[in-house]
Design a protein around this motif. Structure first.
Motif, PDB file in Angstrom:
ATOM      1  N   THR A  98       0.829  -1.199   0.000  1.00  0.00           N
ATOM      2  CA  THR A  98       0.000   0.000   0.000  1.00  0.00           C
ATOM      3  C   THR A  98       0.870   1.257   0.000  1.00  0.00           C
ATOM      4  O   THR A  98       0.591   2.223  -0.723  1.00  0.00           O
ATOM      5  CB  THR A  98      -0.957  -0.027   1.215  1.00  0.00           C
ATOM      6  N   ASP A 120      -7.598  -4.505  -1.171  1.00  0.00           N
ATOM      7  CA  ASP A 120      -7.698  -4.968   0.221  1.00  0.00           C
ATOM      8  C   ASP A 120      -9.068  -4.550   0.740  1.00  0.00           C
ATOM      9  O   ASP A 120      -9.215  -3.533   1.414  1.00  0.00           O
ATOM     10  CB  ASP A 120      -6.562  -4.326   1.031  1.00  0.00           C
ATOM     11  N   ASP A 150      -3.137  -1.884  -5.757  1.00  0.00           N
ATOM     12  CA  ASP A 150      -2.622  -2.105  -4.404  1.00  0.00           C
ATOM     13  C   ASP A 150      -3.162  -3.469  -3.982  1.00  0.00           C
ATOM     14  O   ASP A 150      -4.335  -3.606  -3.623  1.00  0.00           O
ATOM     15  CB  ASP A 150      -3.121  -0.977  -3.487  1.00  0.00           C
ATOM     16  N   GLY A 151      -2.299  -4.472  -4.068  1.00  0.00           N
ATOM     17  CA  GLY A 151      -2.727  -5.863  -3.915  1.00  0.00           C
ATOM     18  C   GLY A 151      -3.312  -6.180  -2.553  1.00  0.00           C
ATOM     19  O   GLY A 151      -3.041  -5.504  -1.559  1.00  0.00           O
TER      20      GLY A 151
END
Ligand SMILES: Nc1ncnc2c1ncn2[C@@H]1O[C@H](COP(=O)(O)OP(=O)(O)O)[C@@H](O)[C@H]1O
Ligand SMILES: [Mg+2]
Length: 214
Positions: free
Chosen positions: A17, A40, A86-87
């Motif tokens: 992030t 997320d 943003d994984g």
């Protein structure tokens, strides 16, 4: 179609992030319409950060939207120039989808083997299992300590892989965590030394993106 940068990792807490926000602010400052796809959905860390940023009236503005799956984010990205993934906290099937769609994949990692090994395992899986080109994947050193030896050893560990490591490293410092608490990104911290260190890594990421998309 929007350009895509995916920031992903095997582990939570690696700095996805933080790096996604820093890259987003770099592109936005350069005039790109930039959107972060916050994957997320439980914590919405990028989303909460954007609210702090809006409250403080900080420029440039970044759009942040939450998505449950990457396909949705890509199909809705039409209006922006740059989509930054943003994984989600841990790697999943969605990680492969994001990586395959991305022009550049950034995997943040700390210096310990506990961080390096899963980072390399993820990069290898993205290439060998998912067919992502090696050149599109880079590591970024984040939350490093102050030991030059430890940094050098981590770099030399990563240099033995097929993948490149971005120049520079971002130390773990209150200058960064406090900036993010205030809705700023790593490259917007008011402290000059840390800001320049973060900027070196982000410049390297932008340069890599440019070389891949030239
Ligand atoms: N370089 C840094 N210095 C200080 N704190 C950092 C730094 N990078 C990340 N953090 C903090 O560490 C935690 C995890 O980082 P985050 O970017 O949220 O990782 P991830 O998205 O991979 O879970 C957050 O509290 C964040 O503010
Ligand atoms: Mg996160």
């Amino acid at each position: 179609m929007a350009a895509i940068v995916a920031v992903v990792s095997q582990k939570g807490g690696a700095g996805k992030t933080s790096l996604a926000r820093a890259i987003a602010t770099a592109f936005a400052a350069a005039g790109w319409q930039t959107e972060i796809a916050d994957m997320d959905i439980d914590q919405g860390t990028a989303t909460a950060w954007q609210q702090r940023r809006l409250r403080a009236g900080t420029e440039p503005t970044i759009t942040v939207r939450q998505f449950g799956n990457p396909e949705q984010a890509i199909s809705k990205a039409g209006s922006c120039d740059m989509l930054i993934f943003d994984g989600a906290p841990k790697a999943s099937k969605a990680t492969a989808v994001m990586a395959k769609a991305a022009d550049l994949v950034i995997i943040p990692t700390g210096l310990a083997l506990d961080d390096l090994e899963p980072a390399v395992a993820l990069a290898n899986a993205l290439v060998d299992r998912d067919g992502v080109p090696v050149a599109r994947i880079v590591f970024a050193l984040n939350q490093t300590g102050t030991s030059a030896l430890e940094i050098e050893e981590a770099r030399s560990y990563l240099n033995k892989t097929r993948f490149d490591v971005l120049d520079g490293e971002i130390p773990k410092k209150p200058a960064f965590s406090r900036a993010q608490d205030a809705g700023l990104s790593l490259i917007e911290t008011p402290f000059k030394g840390p800001r320049e260190q973060a900027a070196q890594v982000i410049r390297a990421a932008v340069a890599r993106f440019e070389s891949l998309t030239a």
